[in-house]
Design a protein around this motif. Structure first.
Motif, PDB file in Angstrom:
ATOM      1  N   GLN A 147      -4.078 -10.691   8.760  1.00  0.00           N
ATOM      2  CA  GLN A 147      -2.963  -9.855   9.284  1.00  0.00           C
ATOM      3  C   GLN A 147      -2.103  -9.343   9.977  1.00  0.00           C
ATOM      4  OE1 GLN A 147      -3.555  -7.258   7.011  1.00  0.00           O
ATOM      5  NE2 GLN A 147      -5.332  -6.583   6.223  1.00  0.00           N
TER       6      GLN A 147
ATOM      7  N   ARG B 216      -2.142   3.414   6.028  1.00  0.00           N
ATOM      8  CA  ARG B 216      -2.703   2.668   7.081  1.00  0.00           C
ATOM      9  C   ARG B 216      -3.155   2.845   8.021  1.00  0.00           C
ATOM     10  NH1 ARG B 216      -4.639  -2.135   3.468  1.00  0.00           N
ATOM     11  NH2 ARG B 216      -3.019  -3.037   4.843  1.00  0.00           N
TER      12      ARG B 216
ATOM     13  N   LYS C 196      -6.739  -3.470  -2.702  1.00  0.00           N
ATOM     14  CA  LYS C 196      -7.752  -4.484  -1.438  1.00  0.00           C
ATOM     15  C   LYS C 196      -8.070  -5.127  -2.068  1.00  0.00           C
ATOM     16  CE  LYS C 196      -8.541   0.069   1.483  1.00  0.00           C
ATOM     17  NZ  LYS C 196      -8.790   1.266   0.964  1.00  0.00           N
ATOM     18  N   THR C 197      -8.378  -4.750  -2.877  1.00  0.00           N
ATOM     19  CA  THR C 197      -8.985  -6.292  -3.880  1.00  0.00           C
ATOM     20  C   THR C 197      -8.337  -7.618  -3.601  1.00  0.00           C
ATOM     21  OG1 THR C 197     -10.465  -5.393  -5.207  1.00  0.00           O
ATOM     22  CG2 THR C 197      -9.966  -7.573  -6.075  1.00  0.00           C
TER      23      THR C 197
ATOM     24  N   GLU D  77      -5.736  -7.483  -1.967  1.00  0.00           N
ATOM     25  CA  GLU D  77      -5.161  -8.383  -0.611  1.00  0.00           C
ATOM     26  C   GLU D  77      -6.139  -9.639   0.288  1.00  0.00           C
ATOM     27  OE1 GLU D  77      -6.208  -4.908   2.687  1.00  0.00           O
ATOM     28  OE2 GLU D  77      -4.662  -5.763   3.157  1.00  0.00           O
ATOM     29  N   GLN D  78      -7.828  -9.429  -0.154  1.00  0.00           N
ATOM     30  CA  GLN D  78      -8.241  -9.826   0.372  1.00  0.00           C
ATOM     31  C   GLN D  78      -8.181 -10.987   0.106  1.00  0.00           C
ATOM     32  OE1 GLN D  78     -11.260  -9.980   1.575  1.00  0.00           O
ATOM     33  NE2 GLN D  78     -11.114  -7.847   2.417  1.00  0.00           N
TER      34      GLN D  78
ATOM     35  N   PHE E 169       0.715  -1.316  -0.096  1.00  0.00           N
ATOM     36  CA  PHE E 169      -0.389   0.074   0.412  1.00  0.00           C
ATOM     37  C   PHE E 169       0.864   2.032  -0.082  1.00  0.00           C
ATOM     38  CE2 PHE E 169      -3.346  -2.719   0.746  1.00  0.00           C
ATOM     39  CZ  PHE E 169      -4.534  -2.947   0.699  1.00  0.00           C
TER      40      PHE E 169
ATOM     41  N   LEU F 285      -5.778   2.330  -5.456  1.00  0.00           N
ATOM     42  CA  LEU F 285      -5.687   1.141  -3.415  1.00  0.00           C
ATOM     43  C   LEU F 285      -7.235   0.113  -3.817  1.00  0.00           C
ATOM     44  CD1 LEU F 285      -5.266   4.657  -0.810  1.00  0.00           C
ATOM     45  CD2 LEU F 285      -3.396   2.690  -2.019  1.00  0.00           C
TER      46      LEU F 285
END
Ligand code: ADP
Ligand code: TYD
Length: 222
Positions: A140, A185, A121-122, A124-125, A106, A117
């Motif tokens: 996390q 973040r 985020k996608t 990261e999921q 990020f 971003l």
């Protein structure tokens, strides 16, 4: 047969900050402090930490590419690292100390490169949803230690210290945007972050770092 539960719950700690902030200086010391109190420690880094991810690291740090390619490669490395090193270590009850994790994506790809971003985020999921977590839990770090420092001070430390890679060769403006990325973040997930003033002398940074870990009850004071 069910595996025997680990005596201690695993702990996942990541270390973040711009290049030259002082992360490497303190990670080994923290590993020794945990070991001295009887904890098994897995010391690892991103991009990297597995044979496949280390190959991807070599590419990401040395070859020119567009920001989406860069993001896909760091997340591909992360998926392999998470499934084959981090999750098994946490399941054994290890303390996992990881030099950089997703906040770096990020900060560097999102902040530094200005990449989307929402796409990060996608990714990261997708990457951090692991079977080890029940339901759709997202893995996390339990704690992210952010070595906060201005680009000018970090650059002064790095001058002469090592040959710059593709990121370390970036101008100060890039690192300002990376710091902004970390700050965003931290603002979004403050409970997970410990921000250290990394411009202090080594001893002061170390005692602040220890204080955060002791405060969470993860290390005992002598
Ligand atoms: N608190 C500090 N004050 C001054 N110099 C430092 C401090 N912490 C680390 N250094 C030095 O700065 C350089 C970068 O530190 P390093 O731990 O490699 O940073 P990082 O891993 O975050 O890139 C090294 O030469 C290191 O010895
Ligand atoms: C994990 C990660 C690192 N990076 C960058 C930041 C660093 O400049 C570089 C490698 O990190 P690092 O291991 O800190 O480099 P060094 O071993 O030289 O201290 O990769 C990203 O751009 N995105 C990421 O997701």
């Amino acid at each position: 047969m069910r595996p025997t539960p680990a005596a201690n719950p695993g702990l996942f700690v990541s270390f973040e900050g711009i290049d030259g902030a002082g992360k490497s200086t303190h990670i080994a010391g923290l590993a020794d402090a945990f070991k001295a109190q009887g904890r098994a420690v897995t010391l690892t880094r991103e991009p990297g930490g597995t044979p496949l991810a280390e190959k991807l690291r070599g590419i990401v740090l040395n070859d020119a590419m567009d920001p989406l390619t860069e993001s896909l490669l760091v997340f591909a490395a992360r998926r392999d690292h998470l499934l084959t090193v981090i999750e098994p270590a946490l399941a054994r009850g290890d303390v996992v100390l990881c030099d950089r994790f997703t906040d770096a994506t990020f900060a560097y790809q999102g902040g530094g490169r200005g990449f989307d971003l929402a796409v990060l985020k996608t990714l990261e999921q997708w990457v951090q949803t692991t079977p080890a977590l029940q339901g759709n839990g997202l893995r996390q770090p339990d704690l992210t230690v952010w070595f906060d420092i201005t680009p000018e001070v970090a650059a002064a430390r790095l001058a002469d210290a090592r040959t710059p890679d593709r990121f370390e060769a970036q101008p100060v403006a890039f690192f300002r945007a990376v710091v902004e990325g970390y700050a965003a973040r931290e603002k979004a997930q403050p409970e997970r972050f410990a921000r250290l003033n990394a411009e202090q002398p080594r001893e002061a940074v170390w005692s602040d770092l220890l204080a955060h870990v002791v405060q969470r009850g993860w290390l005992r004071v002598h």
